[in-house]
Design an enzyme around this catalytic site. Structure first.
Site, PDB file in Angstrom:
ATOM      1  N   TRP A  91      16.747  20.837  22.756  1.00  0.00           N
ATOM      2  CA  TRP A  91      17.677  20.552  21.656  1.00  0.00           C
ATOM      3  C   TRP A  91      16.944  19.823  20.519  1.00  0.00           C
ATOM      4  O   TRP A  91      17.221  20.046  19.350  1.00  0.00           O
ATOM      5  CB  TRP A  91      18.842  19.691  22.157  1.00  0.00           C
ATOM      6  CG  TRP A  91      19.810  19.314  21.076  1.00  0.00           C
ATOM      7  CD1 TRP A  91      20.810  20.094  20.577  1.00  0.00           C
ATOM      8  CD2 TRP A  91      19.843  18.085  20.344  1.00  0.00           C
ATOM      9  NE1 TRP A  91      21.475  19.429  19.579  1.00  0.00           N
ATOM     10  CE2 TRP A  91      20.899  18.184  19.413  1.00  0.00           C
ATOM     11  CE3 TRP A  91      19.105  16.916  20.375  1.00  0.00           C
ATOM     12  CZ2 TRP A  91      21.228  17.167  18.541  1.00  0.00           C
ATOM     13  CZ3 TRP A  91      19.422  15.897  19.506  1.00  0.00           C
ATOM     14  CH2 TRP A  91      20.472  16.023  18.591  1.00  0.00           C
ATOM     15  N   HIS A  92      15.977  18.973  20.890  1.00  0.00           N
ATOM     16  CA  HIS A  92      15.249  18.219  19.872  1.00  0.00           C
ATOM     17  C   HIS A  92      14.244  19.087  19.122  1.00  0.00           C
ATOM     18  O   HIS A  92      13.912  18.805  17.980  1.00  0.00           O
ATOM     19  CB  HIS A  92      14.513  17.038  20.508  1.00  0.00           C
ATOM     20  CG  HIS A  92      15.411  15.906  20.873  1.00  0.00           C
ATOM     21  ND1 HIS A  92      16.031  15.825  22.099  1.00  0.00           N
ATOM     22  CD2 HIS A  92      15.808  14.811  20.191  1.00  0.00           C
ATOM     23  CE1 HIS A  92      16.772  14.724  22.145  1.00  0.00           C
ATOM     24  NE2 HIS A  92      16.655  14.095  21.006  1.00  0.00           N
ATOM     25  N   GLY A  93      13.723  20.109  19.763  1.00  0.00           N
ATOM     26  CA  GLY A  93      12.731  20.943  19.089  1.00  0.00           C
ATOM     27  C   GLY A  93      12.110  21.916  20.053  1.00  0.00           C
ATOM     28  O   GLY A  93      12.316  21.836  21.266  1.00  0.00           O
ATOM     29  N   PHE A 110      16.502  17.124  13.547  1.00  0.00           N
ATOM     30  CA  PHE A 110      16.973  17.812  14.752  1.00  0.00           C
ATOM     31  C   PHE A 110      18.310  18.491  14.510  1.00  0.00           C
ATOM     32  O   PHE A 110      18.895  19.066  15.336  1.00  0.00           O
ATOM     33  CB  PHE A 110      17.088  16.820  15.920  1.00  0.00           C
ATOM     34  CG  PHE A 110      15.774  16.109  16.191  1.00  0.00           C
ATOM     35  CD1 PHE A 110      14.571  16.799  16.121  1.00  0.00           C
ATOM     36  CD2 PHE A 110      15.750  14.768  16.491  1.00  0.00           C
ATOM     37  CE1 PHE A 110      13.365  16.145  16.348  1.00  0.00           C
ATOM     38  CE2 PHE A 110      14.554  14.108  16.735  1.00  0.00           C
ATOM     39  CZ  PHE A 110      13.361  14.797  16.659  1.00  0.00           C
ATOM     40  N   ALA A 115      17.859  18.983  26.934  1.00  0.00           N
ATOM     41  CA  ALA A 115      17.878  17.921  25.911  1.00  0.00           C
ATOM     42  C   ALA A 115      16.587  17.962  25.109  1.00  0.00           C
ATOM     43  O   ALA A 115      16.595  17.815  23.888  1.00  0.00           O
ATOM     44  CB  ALA A 115      18.028  16.551  26.576  1.00  0.00           C
TER      45      ALA A 115
END
Lengths: 345, 502
Positions: B331-333, B502, B328
């Site tokens: 996934w954001h960066g 994102f 997770a």
């Protein structure tokens, strides 16, 4: 009646909400303006400008939009005119905090009674101070003038052709100030001003509209356009600071003090920027009196106080807060007292 | 899948007005969206066409393929394309050379390296991958037409930052047709305005506190740094929940229900509850497609290792939680800050599970203490998420403890208590009017709502929102006051949506 009945509830609700917002606007952003024949749109004499958008200030205005605390009363001595931009206009602080009031009180305490007349106007440039010098003098009959400036005021700011600016026709020609004529006071403008004077909500709405339109204009500019324009200007004009300063001094017959409001760097509060150093050097060469607020910054920093920014904005951003005005007042008072002691004021 | 399936026909029949609907609405919307998407970010258009076409073809083949190996190969191809695209752009955050390459012709709209991640990339890849996995598992049928698949992936209100709707949530509604309905318009506009106010009145105002504190934390005393950190907790919530409300409202105008994304996350009394309330569509996606598969494999390994049931369950949960939350974070960066944030949440979930005990034992702590610990942990964990680097995050923690080396300046943002009070008031009001059990002064609540001409539309799928039912004087008064206040008092500088990056 059949058509009107369903509209009654929304109309009443709308009216009540507008009334509520009118009440809120009166304490949040409110002023009454008139068209001055000399200075254009100014706050009407005997009225206050109230704003809580940045900081919180209430400013009382006299004739020609001159800002001066109502309790100061008439003075018999010198008349010191302070011209400048929104930093002198200072709608972010109250009359008791603005540097012109503090200077007038300090001078009085030091045995130099003088009326300090604040004629600061948002958006003015050095070219404006030159072009409007005669109008300012006729309106206020000063014996001495303080011109408030920033480090970039003799650089990119005063060469922007969208407003009153400096230009040089040829490389051998002297610089000249070009006045951009104000927008004529037509029926639409008169009507809008009338509406604004009747309703604080309308005035606040107009202010917001201009603010958002300004943001939108800046956002729609191609990236780097401003820097490119400035770079082009720098290479062709090369910002003749000494010449600009000489022209400014001539406009006020040499009877002026420059109040340089320095940029505050929290890490190095006392260090001049390159532009500030150039202005200081040029003023010294030309024998122009100069007071720089940066002299007070190390002491402010020692106390953990920044001269710019408010609790409702950000630290060290935007206009001067009360501490910044107090610092400016201290350096300016010292300089005016020195000039007084030398018999120049 | 926890959310109930929506009933699109159920809510629009009030008043007997038929929807303004046309068979060409769906393709027309899609074309308009492609044009708009191309104008905003041509790379996003290119990628969305690539993902749509490849996943549409793969899901169609999956439905007809019977051999396990062939099905696995198809699924792997889809996963490789979707996750690969995400990974490439995340890697570009670490390798500047790759960023230059990705932002160069022919993909770049502006030729700058600023717009690094194509608009909506993180969201449409998850939407598409979820549908392919569902088809693989046999719980969803593939789209018959490419245009429907594209509409599902590019449904414009949710394109930029979700909610991440599933195939079996959105596709049947698209099948039912997109059209304007009066009730949908009134309710949708109302929800949209509520989201807009969250974004403009609160999130953007809080940004004026957060930005300077995170830019130079060393300049501020600990109390101001603490206010900056708390302000970011509220900013990211109001910004993202505001976007989600606007997306849900815009979709409802078109007669489409999108799933809710937030359910008052900051009232959570433990970290597991927080993740049931925060970014719900992402957390359920991760649960269904990442956590459960990992946990399934883990339980097999635990059995093979001969661990006791209880110990195996705990270990399995801990490993699956940490791995899922690390993903997770990624996934954001691509920065270490996102990994730290994900890792911290994974560990917190695992610790919570261990503390509560597996199986029958269920430890409890006072709910106020649970709330305080959860809120403090979540707020502090946002620091590496928001800070420009891990070093900056360390500086912020240091300044919070008064360990900064620089001289500090007096400044306490006056907007912080006002915005925090508004969020608190909003939470309390929502709790009051949506509480399923009889609440304090229930008659007063219903009387107030009746006077205002408002009702609470509380649905499991889309969440609870205030929507007008009839025009009344107090109702009009508050609605106009709300809209004009947003226009007058919001900061003039509107920042981009946090999750649009994102």
């Amino acid at each position: 009646m059949r058509v009107a009945k369903p509209l009654l509830a929304p109309a009443l609700g709308l009216a009540l909400s507008l009334l509520t917002l009118e009440g809120v606007s009166r304490s949040y952003f409110n002023y009454r303006s008139i068209r001055d024949p000399v200075l254009g749109s100014v706050v009407a004499a005997g009225h206050t400008f109230r704003s809580r958008i940045e900081g919180s200030g209430v400013g009382y205005h006299e004739d020609h939009g001159v800002r001066r605390a109502p309790d100061l009363g008439p003075r018999s001595g010198a008349r010191i005119l302070c011209v400048g931009d929104s930093y002198t206009e200072a709608h972010q602080v109250s009359d008791d905090e603005v540097y012109t009031t503090l200077v007038e009180r300090s001078l009085d305490r030091s045995g130099m009674p003088a009326a300090v007349l604040n004629i600061g106007r948002s958006g003015l440039s050095v070219a404006d101070y030159v072009v409007n010098s005669q109008a300012f003098k006729e309106a206020t009959s000063p014996t001495w003038t303080v011109v408030q400036i920033h480090d970039l005021d003799f650089y990119s700011d005063t060469w922007q052709t969208s407003k009153t600016h400096f230009r040089r026709r040829c490389s051998a020609c002297p610089i000249e100030a070009v006045r951009i004529a104000p927008v004529p006071d037509d029926t639409v403008r008169r009507t809008m001003r009338w509406l604004r004077n009747q309703s604080a909500l309308v005035g606040f709405g107009m202010h917001r509209w201009q603010e958002l339109a300004g943001v939108s204009r800046r956002n729609s500019q191609p990236s780097g356009a401003e820097e490119h324009a400035t770079a082009t200007l720098a290479s062709t004009v090369d910002f003749p600071v000494t010449e600009e300063l000489r022209m400014l001094a001539r406009a006020y017959d040499g009877r002026l003090t420059l109040l340089l409001l320095g940029r505050f760097d929290p890490a190095h509060p006392g260090r001049d920027t390159d532009e500030e150093a150039v202005i200081t050097r040029a003023a010294r060469e030309l024998g122009i009196s100069l007071a720089c607020s940066k002299d007070e910054y190390p002491a402010l920093a020692q106390k953990g106080i920044a001269p710019h920014g408010f609790p409702n904005t950000s630290l060290n951003s935007g206009h001067m807060n009360a501490a910044g005005h107090a610092a400016a007042a201290r350096v300016l008072t010292r300089e005016l007292l020195r000039l007084h002691a030398e018999g120049r004021i | 899948m926890t959310a109930e399936f929506p009933n699109p026909g159920g809510r629009h029949g009030v008043g007997g007005r038929p929807p303004v609907q046309h068979p060409a609405a769906e393709p027309a919307l899609l074309v308009v969206w492609f044009l708009l998407c191309g104008w905003m970010d041509v790379r996003a258009l290119f990628l969305v066409l690539l993902v749509t076409t490849s996943d549409y073809l793969i899901s169609a083949r999956l439905a007809s393929a019977s051999r396990t190996r062939a099905r696995l190969l198809l699924l792997s191809t889809s996963v490789s394309i979707d996750i690969g695209l995400l990974l490439i752009w995340r890697a570009a955050g670490v390798f500047p050379g790759l960023a230059d390459l990705l932002n160069g012709a022919p993909f770049s709209a502006s030729g700058t390296v600023k717009a690094l991640v194509p608009v909506g990339l993180g969201f449409f890849t998850l939407r598409s991958l979820g549908l392919v996995i569902d088809v693989y598992r046999g719980v969803a049928v593939p789209c018959a037409a490419w245009i429907r698949y594209a509409s599902f992936l590019c449904f414009f209100p949710a394109f930029v930052a979700g909610p991440i709707s599933r195939g079996n949530q959105l596709l049947p509604q698209l099948q039912g047709g997109i059209g304007l309905r009066w009730n949908g318009f009134v309710g949708g506009s109302s929800i949209f305005v509520q989201g807009l106010a969250k974004k403009m009145l609160i999130a953007d105002r809080l940004a004026t506190i957060v930005d300077p504190v995170f830019a130079s934390p060393g300049l501020y005393p600990p109390l101001t740094v603490a206010a900056g950190i708390l302000a970011y907790s509220l900013q990211i919530y109001c910004d993202f929940a505001g976007y989600s409300d606007m997306a849900i409202g815009a979709a409802r105008v078109l007669g489409i229900d999108l799933p809710r994304n937030f359910d008052m996350p900051y009232v959570a009394t433990d970290i597991a509850e927080f993740w049931h309330r925060w970014h719900i569509t992402l957390s359920t996606w991760l649960r269904d497609y990442v956590f459960l598969p990992i946990a399934y494999v883990g339980s097999r390994w635990a059995e093979e290792l001969g661990l006791s049931r209880q110990r195996g369950e705990l270990l399995n949960y801990a490993v699956a939680s940490v791995l899922t939350m690390l993903l997770a974070g990624l996934w954001h960066g691509s920065g270490w800050g996102f990994l730290l944030w994900g890792g911290a949440h994974g560990l917190a979930l695992a610790t919570h599970r261990v503390w509560r005990g597996a199986g029958g034992r269920k430890r409890q702590m006072p709910s106020w203490l649970g709330w305080a610990l959860t809120f403090m942990f979540v707020s502090l964990s946002w620091v590496p998420f928001r800070a420009a680097s891990v070093g900056d995050a360390g500086d912020i923690y240091g300044s919070l403890l008064g360990l900064g080396t620089q001289r500090t300046y007096e400044w306490f943002p006056s907007w912080f208590p006002i915005c925090a009070g508004a969020v608190l008031l909003g939470h309390l009001a929502t709790l009051w009017i949506t509480h399923p059990r009889p609440t304090l002064m229930p008659a007063m609540a219903s009387g107030l709502m009746k006077t205002l001409g408002l009702t609470v539309e509380h649905r499991q799928f889309a969440g609870a929102y205030l929507v007008p039912t009839r025009v009344t004087v107090p109702g009009t008064y508050f609605i106009v006051l709300f809209i004009l206040s947003t226009l007058l008092f919001a900061p003039s500088k509107v920042g981009p949506f946090v999750y649009a990056a994102f």
